[in-house]
Design an enzyme around this catalytic site. Structure first.
Site, PDB file in Angstrom:
ATOM      1  N   ARG A  78      11.247  36.138  23.006  1.00  0.00           N
ATOM      2  CA  ARG A  78      10.910  37.513  23.270  1.00  0.00           C
ATOM      3  C   ARG A  78      10.866  38.728  22.310  1.00  0.00           C
ATOM      4  O   ARG A  78      10.273  39.450  22.181  1.00  0.00           O
ATOM      5  CB  ARG A  78      11.306  37.825  24.514  1.00  0.00           C
ATOM      6  CG  ARG A  78      10.980  36.989  26.039  1.00  0.00           C
ATOM      7  CD  ARG A  78      11.145  37.452  27.192  1.00  0.00           C
ATOM      8  NE  ARG A  78      11.213  36.338  28.167  1.00  0.00           N
ATOM      9  CZ  ARG A  78      10.151  35.803  28.743  1.00  0.00           C
ATOM     10  NH1 ARG A  78       8.961  36.217  28.595  1.00  0.00           N
ATOM     11  NH2 ARG A  78      10.194  34.780  29.558  1.00  0.00           N
ATOM     12  N   ASP A  87      13.367  40.477  31.646  1.00  0.00           N
ATOM     13  CA  ASP A  87      12.919  39.701  30.389  1.00  0.00           C
ATOM     14  C   ASP A  87      11.862  40.736  29.581  1.00  0.00           C
ATOM     15  O   ASP A  87      11.342  40.547  28.632  1.00  0.00           O
ATOM     16  CB  ASP A  87      12.272  38.520  30.813  1.00  0.00           C
ATOM     17  CG  ASP A  87      12.949  37.436  31.304  1.00  0.00           C
ATOM     18  OD1 ASP A  87      14.418  37.533  30.834  1.00  0.00           O
ATOM     19  OD2 ASP A  87      12.597  36.460  32.067  1.00  0.00           O
TER      20      ASP A  87
HETATM   21  C1  S3P Z   1      15.228  33.085  35.328  1.00  0.00           C
HETATM   22  C2  S3P Z   1      15.979  34.369  35.669  1.00  0.00           C
HETATM   23  C3  S3P Z   1      16.220  35.371  34.578  1.00  0.00           C
HETATM   24  C4  S3P Z   1      15.555  35.692  33.626  1.00  0.00           C
HETATM   25  C5  S3P Z   1      15.066  34.023  32.931  1.00  0.00           C
HETATM   26  C6  S3P Z   1      14.231  33.246  34.116  1.00  0.00           C
HETATM   27  C7  S3P Z   1      14.723  32.094  36.239  1.00  0.00           C
HETATM   28  O1  S3P Z   1      17.532  34.929  34.104  1.00  0.00           O
HETATM   29  O2  S3P Z   1      16.044  36.219  32.644  1.00  0.00           O
HETATM   30  O3  S3P Z   1      14.103  34.139  31.848  1.00  0.00           O
HETATM   31  O4  S3P Z   1      13.973  31.351  36.376  1.00  0.00           O
HETATM   32  O5  S3P Z   1      15.403  32.142  37.416  1.00  0.00           O
HETATM   33  P1  S3P Z   1      19.025  35.519  34.917  1.00  0.00           P
HETATM   34  O6  S3P Z   1      19.227  34.579  36.234  1.00  0.00           O
HETATM   35  O7  S3P Z   1      19.817  35.106  33.911  1.00  0.00           O
HETATM   36  O8  S3P Z   1      18.937  36.954  35.115  1.00  0.00           O
END
Ligand code: S3P
Length: 434
Positions: free
Chosen positions: A379, A303
């Site tokens: 973001r 992120d």
């Molecule tokens: C998250 C996992 C990430 C991240 C998101 C929050 C989570 O996504 O980008 O902001 O809380 O499990 P992905 O699982 O798609 O990588």
């Protein structure tokens, strides 16, 4: 910093599945977490927002009720994917809806394993929202190797496993955030994690009672990333961020910044093995140098790429970031929007097949003066607001409202650090300096 968004979602969900009252302090009061809270309420948990903390009266594993109306997930992919997992092993039907950004994000990555468990889906074209899911009466445990490095997919399968008899297994080759594993253990789930170098195997035994907890959620390092980069870029700055989460599955940004020569010091408190690591981060402004950011860092800082790209645009030399395919399916296509916005602000960058190469200005302010289309992505909006601090002319973000999904109080915090912003003066899409 506001509370960690990932941990906040999980605290509400696991509290709703425990038998008894969970007390949470430091919960993020962002729109995404509110969507999770509203959904857990619609599924039978009682969530009470107090002055100092939030309480969740849980219904026990398997005790969730069918919602009377569609569950509105707003902008939140985490709420959607984790809840799909959770509900897939409950014998009920639920419809999920969301905003324009969420409605274009792929849900196939959770639908595939959850169908194996026994749930049925009627999704919009391309496996997207709105979708209706019917959970299984007789869920079967699966052994699932993640085809994409995703904590949301891993968590969806583990949450499905909670109300499934026997052992649910998830295997990952790239370590993604492990907040679900840590918190499930803390709530008394029988979960083991084994790593043999190439692969991590997470093994969960289903149909176990969860015990309510007292949780204290650390600040969100993904939100801290914005003041960290701002302080690095604005000459003379020095800031300390206290009580921020330092889980090593989330701190890739700090490693990337060290590769770029940043003056960042971390002091970690001893929090014990089942707690989330946390501590303070102190940052001093200084010239950054371009670096090759290893693709292996991507799952630990997925992120943070938009704001790291802003830092790279002001560094000395070229920064290359690879392994960023996942950025295309976040709240927006972050690779495309960052390249477009950086170019509009006078930065030099080139899109690669799986990433971006950015030639920094060597510390000279960027021209700025551009109107940024944030495309409902918090973001992207925050990254370009920070870029405005290092630009000769102001940067205008078309719609700053999505910032409230993860970072309520963002503008006010930056104002207390000396930034000046001009809210709502540009509805006519003028990019005139203010
Ligand atoms: C998250 C996992 C990430 C991240 C998101 C929050 C989570 O996504 O980008 O902001 O809380 O499990 P992905 O699982 O798609 O990588």
């Amino acid at each position: 910093m506001p509370g960690d968004k990932s941990i906040s979602h999980r605290a509400l969900m696991f509290g709703a599945l425990a038998v008894g009252r969970t007390r949470i302090s430091g919960l993020l009061m962002g729109e995404d977490v509110k969507a999770t809270a509203a959904a857990m309420g619609a599924l039978g948990a009682v969530i009470t927002f107090g002055a100092d903390d939030v309480t969740v009266d849980g219904v026990g594993v398997g005790g969730l009720l069918a919602p009377e109306a569609a569950l509105d997930m707003g902008n939140s992919g985490t709420s959607t994917r984790l809840l799909l997992g959770l509900l897939s092993s409950h014998p009920l039907t639920a419809t999920f809806i969301g905003d324009a950004s969420l409605s274009r994000r792929p849900m196939g990555r959770v639908i595939t394993p959850l169908e194996e468990i026994g749930a049925r889906f009627e999704a919009s074209e391309g496996g997207r929202l709105p979708l209706t899911m019917t959970g299984s009466h007789t869920p079967v445990p699966i052994d699932y190797r993640l085809p994409v490095a995703s904590a949301q997919v891993k968590s969806a399968v583990l949450l499905a496993g909670l109300n499934t008899p026997g052992r649910t297994r998830v295997r990952e080759t790239a370590p993604t955030r492990d907040h679900s594993e840590r918190m499930l253990r803390r709530f008394g789930a029988e979960l083991s994690v084994k790593t043999d170098g190439a692969e991590t195997l997470i093994d969960l035994i289903g149909e176990v009672d969860l015990k309510p907890q007292e949780l204290d959620i650390p600040g969100d390092i993904s939100s801290a990333a914005f003041p960290i980069i701002a302080a690095l870029l604005v000459p003379g700055s020095e800031i300390t961020i206290e009580g921020v989460g330092l889980n090593s599955t989330r701190t890739g940004l700090l490693d990337a910044l060290r590769l770029m020569g940043a003056d960042v010091a971390v002091s970690e408190r001893d929090t014990g093995p089942s707690e989330e690591p946390q501590g303070d981060i102190r940052v001093r402004a200084g010239r950054l140098k371009g670096a090759d950011i290893p693709a292996a860092l991507a799952p630990r800082m997925i992120d943070e790429y938009p704001i790291l790209m802003v830092a790279a645009a002001l560094a000395d030399g070229v920064t290359v970031m690879r392994g960023l395919e996942e950025l295309r399916v976040k709240e927006s296509d972050r690779l495309a929007l960052m390249a477009k916005g950086l170019t509009a602000c006078g930065a030099e960058c080139e899109l690669l097949s799986d990433g971006i190469a950015i030639t920094g200005s060597g510390g000279a302010p960027l021209s700025g003066g551009a109107q940024i289309d944030a495309d409902l992505d918090h973001r992207i909006a925050m990254s370009f607001a920070v870029l405005g601090l290092a630009a000769s002319r102001p940067v205008v973000v078309d719609d700053a409202s999505p910032i409230a999904t993860s970072f309520p109080g963002f503008t006010e915090l930056f104002e207390t650090m000396g930034a000046s912003s001009d809210h709502g003066q540009h509805e006519n899409h003028s990019a005139e300096p203010a």
